[in-house]
Structure formats: structure tokens, C-alpha cells
Design a protein around this motif. Structure first.
Motif, mmCIF file in Angstrom:
data_model
loop_
_atom_site.group_PDB
_atom_site.id
_atom_site.type_symbol
_atom_site.label_atom_id
_atom_site.label_comp_id
_atom_site.label_asym_id
_atom_site.label_seq_id
_atom_site.Cartn_x
_atom_site.Cartn_y
_atom_site.Cartn_z
ATOM 1 N N ILE A 14 -10.893 -90.466 8.149
ATOM 2 C CA ILE A 14 -12.060 -90.832 8.955
ATOM 3 C C ILE A 14 -12.290 -89.717 9.965
ATOM 4 C CG2 ILE A 14 -13.062 -92.528 10.536
ATOM 5 C CD1 ILE A 14 -11.219 -94.636 9.330
ATOM 6 N N ASN A 15 -13.294 -88.901 9.737
ATOM 7 C CA ASN A 15 -13.625 -87.823 10.667
ATOM 8 C C ASN A 15 -15.048 -87.343 10.395
ATOM 9 O OD1 ASN A 15 -13.446 -85.822 8.485
ATOM 10 N ND2 ASN A 15 -11.221 -86.072 8.653
ATOM 11 N N GLY A 16 -15.514 -86.424 11.220
ATOM 12 C CA GLY A 16 -16.883 -85.952 11.108
ATOM 13 C C GLY A 16 -17.170 -85.207 9.823
ATOM 14 N N VAL A 17 -16.162 -84.477 9.309
ATOM 15 C CA VAL A 17 -16.364 -83.739 8.060
ATOM 16 C C VAL A 17 -16.606 -84.708 6.914
ATOM 17 C CG1 VAL A 17 -15.341 -82.123 6.424
ATOM 18 C CG2 VAL A 17 -14.960 -81.803 8.870
ATOM 19 N N VAL A 18 -15.786 -85.736 6.823
ATOM 20 C CA VAL A 18 -15.935 -86.718 5.754
ATOM 21 C C VAL A 18 -17.275 -87.437 5.885
ATOM 22 C CG1 VAL A 18 -14.996 -88.830 4.741
ATOM 23 C CG2 VAL A 18 -13.439 -87.018 5.475
ATOM 24 N N SER A 19 -17.631 -87.840 7.100
ATOM 25 C CA SER A 19 -18.919 -88.525 7.303
ATOM 26 C C SER A 19 -20.081 -87.644 6.866
ATOM 27 C CB SER A 19 -19.082 -88.904 8.779
ATOM 28 O OG SER A 19 -18.106 -89.851 9.168
ATOM 29 N N THR A 20 -20.004 -86.358 7.194
ATOM 30 C CA THR A 20 -21.069 -85.420 6.817
ATOM 31 C C THR A 20 -21.179 -85.295 5.307
ATOM 32 O OG1 THR A 20 -20.845 -84.133 8.853
ATOM 33 C CG2 THR A 20 -21.802 -82.999 6.952
ATOM 34 N N LEU A 21 -20.050 -85.147 4.621
ATOM 35 C CA LEU A 21 -20.085 -84.963 3.178
ATOM 36 C C LEU A 21 -20.520 -86.234 2.449
ATOM 37 C CD1 LEU A 21 -16.826 -82.845 2.679
ATOM 38 C CD2 LEU A 21 -19.203 -82.046 2.848
ATOM 39 N N VAL A 22 -20.095 -87.384 2.936
ATOM 40 C CA VAL A 22 -20.507 -88.653 2.322
ATOM 41 C C VAL A 22 -22.019 -88.827 2.437
ATOM 42 C CG1 VAL A 22 -20.405 -91.165 2.562
ATOM 43 C CG2 VAL A 22 -18.292 -89.827 2.586
ATOM 44 N N ALA A 23 -22.560 -88.580 3.638
ATOM 45 C CA ALA A 23 -24.007 -88.736 3.838
ATOM 46 C C ALA A 23 -24.791 -87.723 3.013
ATOM 47 C CB ALA A 23 -24.337 -88.573 5.324
ATOM 48 N N THR A 24 -24.284 -86.495 2.941
ATOM 49 C CA THR A 24 -24.975 -85.452 2.166
ATOM 50 C C THR A 24 -24.969 -85.787 0.682
ATOM 51 O OG1 THR A 24 -24.344 -83.779 3.810
ATOM 52 C CG2 THR A 24 -25.007 -82.987 1.624
ATOM 53 N N GLU A 34 -27.169 -84.399 -9.416
ATOM 54 C CA GLU A 34 -25.858 -84.889 -9.844
ATOM 55 C C GLU A 34 -24.809 -84.227 -8.954
ATOM 56 O OE1 GLU A 34 -22.890 -84.586 -13.739
ATOM 57 O OE2 GLU A 34 -25.055 -84.284 -13.989
ATOM 58 N N VAL A 35 -24.032 -85.028 -8.249
ATOM 59 C CA VAL A 35 -23.068 -84.501 -7.287
ATOM 60 C C VAL A 35 -21.675 -85.020 -7.613
ATOM 61 C CG1 VAL A 35 -22.488 -84.238 -4.848
ATOM 62 C CG2 VAL A 35 -24.875 -84.553 -5.522
ATOM 63 N N GLU A 36 -20.734 -84.100 -7.735
ATOM 64 C CA GLU A 36 -19.332 -84.457 -7.947
ATOM 65 C C GLU A 36 -18.501 -83.880 -6.799
ATOM 66 O OE1 GLU A 36 -18.099 -86.443 -10.136
ATOM 67 O OE2 GLU A 36 -19.996 -86.746 -11.211
ATOM 68 N N VAL A 37 -17.643 -84.705 -6.239
ATOM 69 C CA VAL A 37 -16.755 -84.265 -5.169
ATOM 70 C C VAL A 37 -15.390 -83.948 -5.760
ATOM 71 C CG1 VAL A 37 -15.566 -84.938 -3.041
ATOM 72 C CG2 VAL A 37 -17.966 -85.570 -3.399
ATOM 73 N N VAL A 38 -14.913 -82.739 -5.517
ATOM 74 C CA VAL A 38 -13.590 -82.313 -5.960
ATOM 75 C C VAL A 38 -12.668 -82.395 -4.748
ATOM 76 C CG1 VAL A 38 -12.229 -80.486 -7.031
ATOM 77 C CG2 VAL A 38 -14.657 -80.741 -7.621
ATOM 78 N N SER A 39 -11.769 -83.361 -4.770
ATOM 79 C CA SER A 39 -10.873 -83.585 -3.632
ATOM 80 C C SER A 39 -9.441 -83.722 -4.144
ATOM 81 C CB SER A 39 -11.287 -84.858 -2.882
ATOM 82 O OG SER A 39 -10.999 -86.013 -3.659
ATOM 83 N N ALA A 40 -8.547 -84.109 -3.252
ATOM 84 C CA ALA A 40 -7.136 -84.253 -3.613
ATOM 85 C C ALA A 40 -6.842 -85.571 -4.314
ATOM 86 C CB ALA A 40 -6.265 -84.129 -2.364
ATOM 87 N N ALA A 41 -7.851 -86.376 -4.561
ATOM 88 C CA ALA A 41 -7.654 -87.673 -5.226
ATOM 89 C C ALA A 41 -6.962 -87.481 -6.566
ATOM 90 C CB ALA A 41 -8.989 -88.371 -5.419
ATOM 91 N N GLY A 42 -5.870 -88.202 -6.771
ATOM 92 C CA GLY A 42 -5.135 -88.127 -8.026
ATOM 93 C C GLY A 42 -4.162 -86.970 -8.115
ATOM 94 N N MET A 43 -4.059 -86.168 -7.071
ATOM 95 C CA MET A 43 -3.140 -85.023 -7.071
ATOM 96 C C MET A 43 -1.917 -85.315 -6.205
ATOM 97 S SD MET A 43 -5.746 -81.784 -6.654
ATOM 98 C CE MET A 43 -7.366 -81.754 -7.465
ATOM 99 N N LYS A 44 -0.862 -84.571 -6.463
ATOM 100 C CA LYS A 44 0.325 -84.657 -5.624
ATOM 101 C C LYS A 44 -0.003 -84.053 -4.268
ATOM 102 C CE LYS A 44 5.223 -83.373 -5.428
ATOM 103 N NZ LYS A 44 6.327 -82.633 -6.115
#
Length: 345
Positions: A14-24, A34-44
Motif C-alpha cells: 500500500i503506497n503511492g506507487v501502487v496506487s498510481t499504477l493501479v489507477a493508470t 491491453e495492459v499486463e503488469v509484470v510484478s513479483a507475483a508467483g516468484m521467489k
């Protein structure tokens, strides 16, 4: 367009960066992209040093490269400079892919506050990271000028917005609150300078919403302050509306999205006259900027909440996303020009 947004900062953070990217992302999808987010989800992952609540990907290059290869995006935006961002940068340079990047936080100042590493070294590393970017997106003109002086290139503006439908004035139950009420929302960490607010001798009460590595220590040292923990966006609205003044003690934020949220609810801001507040707050109208934070808090109480709300209405996610798209097109044009020159060589 098919757009890949690469980020180390993502839910459940929960921070400003996440809020900005979610809204964008939502605005882009609403516009048909078509927007795909590449994050650490599912990674070690491993805990970020000095900030265990933030998890960073461990050796993510192969995973990130595989995702980008399968996605075949028209545009790649690298939002953060962590392991995920580094992996995407490496992949793009290896395969000659254009990318844009963004500068969300004053990382060198944060590192200096937590360690003995000189800011000059960290800025040098950031210049290296963003050097190949076709467009380095920054949130305010003040930050753009600051980075220009440090030799950064390809700087462009990417503003921020606020959901003025969610963050709006509303009647709330204010019984039992010692007035006036001064509110802080954000991370409770050394770089946020929260203690400047806590040590002020102000009438009424002080509330703090957020979490972070300094919360337990500050909660012990300031027992008269009410610490409420972290809250999601939709939970923040009643607190903003309860507050008489929103206090923003940070000297290092690049924008300070929480200020726009508070103002959208009609709550005036008290802050220092530094980059971030200087670009976001209209002094004397939506807040008070003063090197004496206590004086700013006392003066901000006198401002008209309707005028504060009107100032906040200029911050639109739609307008900010249009800037983001224009910057992506700039990068694609630059890539096309390079390809044409290469074919003529």
C-alpha cells in the motif's frame, strides 16, 4: 496497444506507487488498451533490507524475460528500479527493445537516511539505470528540474490524479474527537520525517494512519498520538473528512498523492515548501507551506474547505494517463526513427 508495466511495487503493498499504477492500468483498459503488469507475483521473494514488509523478487531475469517474450508488447514501461525493473531493463537492452521508465521516489535520499551511502553514488547508479530509457517520466516540474541539474536525460512529465468521486467531502461521525484534529497518512519510516509532525505542540489531537519500520518506536515515544495502522483507499475517506488539517512532513517525496486525496475531501494541507508540496499545494488556498511546520498547521485550519476541494479537482487520472500514453508514443517514435536509420546504414 498492448502495454507491459514492469514493477517491483504491487499489491499487497500500500503506497503511492501502487496506487498510481493501479489507477493508470484501469484508465488504460477503459480506453481499450491491453495492459499486463509484470510484478513479483508467483516468484521467489526476499524481504527488502530495512523494510521487511516489502518483498523483492529473487533472481527474476528468466521469469521476466519469458513473460515479456510471450506477451510481445507494443510498449514496455519500467516503473521501478528494483530486481524486476533491472531484469526488464536487461532484457530490453539484450533484444534492442525500446522502453520508458519512471522516477517515483527520491531513492538516493531514502538510502542516505537509512545508511551511510552517499547520495552521489546512488544518483550515479540511477543515471545508469535510466540512461537507455526513451522517456523518463517524473511527476512534477520541480523534480524534472532537479534531475536535469544532475544530468538525467529524456525527462518528461507524468502527473498524478485523484479519484474525486471516491475522495470527496462527506458527513462523518465526529463525536468524541478532541478538536482540532491533525492527520498524517503514509509510511512510518525515517525518510517520511513523521517525527517532525509528532513532536509539534499542537492543540487537539493527532492521528497517524500507516505502517512501517518506525511505527513501534514512535508509538512508544508518543503515547498521546493515536496510531491507526494501514488503511485501504476506500477506508481513508472518513478519516480525511474528520481531519481539520492534513499534515505532510516529508521533505523527500516527489509528489505526495495523499495530499491530493486529502484536498479532494476538502481537508487543507500543512507542509514544508519543498519539491512535492510546492507543485501540488496552492499556498494560501488549498494549504499552507512554511518552514515552520507548526505555524503551517495552525494557519491551514483557517482555509475554506470548499476552495481546497476546488483546487484538488484539477488532478485527474484521465489527464495523467493521457500524459503517460503520449510518453509511450514518444518512445515508439524514437525507436522507429532509430530502426529507419539502421536500415539506411
Amino acid at each position: 496497444m498492448r502495454i507491459a508495466i514492469v514493477t517491483d511495487a504491487w499489491s499487497p503493498q500500500i503506497n503511492g506507487v501502487v496506487s498510481t499504477l493501479v489507477a493508470t492500468r484501469q484508465c488504460l483498459r477503459n480506453a481499450g488498451h491491453e495492459v499486463e503488469v509484470v510484478s513479483a507475483a508467483g516468484m521467489k521473494t526476499f524481504a527488502c533490507p530495512t523494510y521487511p514488509d516489502i518483498r523483492l523478487a529473487c533472481n527474476p531475469y528468466r521469469k521476466v524475460a519469458s513473460i515479456l517474450e510471450n506477451l510481445e508488447p507494443d510498449c514496455i514501461h519500467i516503473a521501478t528500479e528494483g530486481p524486476i525493473g533491472l531484469a526488464a531493463r536487461r532484457h530490453c537492452l539484450k533484444h534492442g527493445l525500446a522502453f520508458t521508465s519512471s522516477y517515483h521516489t527520491r531513492f538516493p535520499e531514502y538510502v542516505r537516511a537509512r545508511s551511510l551511502i552517499p547520495m552521489t553514488l546512488t544518483y550515479r547508479w540511477l543515471k545508469w539505470f535510466h540512461g537507455p530509457s526513451k522517456a523518463v517520466m517524473v511527476p512534477t516540474p520541480g523534480i524534472l528540474r532537479s534531475l536535469e541539474k544532475r544530468g538525467f536525460r529524456h525527462l518528461v512529465l507524468w502527473g498524478r490524479g485523484v479519484d474525486t468521486g471516491l475522495f470527496r467531502p462527506a458527513q462523518v461521525d465526529q463525536t468524541g474527537i478532541a478538536r482540532p484534529l491533525y492527520l498524517y497518512v503514509g509510511r512510518i519510516a525515517v525518510e517520511k520525517n513523521v517525527e517532525d509532525f509528532l513532536r509539534l505542540d499542537l492543540p487537539g489531537s493527532k492521528w497517524v494512519i500507516g505502517d512501517g519500520p518506525m511505527r513501534e518506536e514512535l508509538q512508544r515515544r508518543y503515547p498521546g498520538v493515536r496510531f491507526l495502522g494501514a488503511r485501504n483507499n476506500d477506508e481513508l475517506v472518513p478519516y480525511y473528512n474528520c481531519a481539520d488539517v492534513f499534515v505532510f512532513p516529508s521533505r523527500t517525496d516527489t509528489f505526495g498523492l495523499v495530499m491530493a486525496e486529502a484536498m479532494a475531501c476538502g481537508t487543507p494541507v500543512a507542509a514544508y515548501p519543498v519539491d512535492g508540496p510546492l507543485d501540488v499545494v496552492s499556498h494560501g488556498r488549498s494549504g499552507v507551506l512554511d518552514h515552520d511546520l507548526e505555524r503551517a498547521c495552525l494557519a491551514a485550519r483557517q482555509l475554506c474547505r470548499k476552495a481546497v476541494r476546488l483546487h484538488a479537482l484539477q488532478y485527474s487520472w484521465s489527464a495523467a494517463t493521457q500524459q503517460f500514453l503520449a510518453n509511450l508514443h514518444l518512445a515508439r517514435t524514437a525507436q522507429g526513427g532509430e530502426a529507419a536509420q539502421s536500415s539506411l546504414a
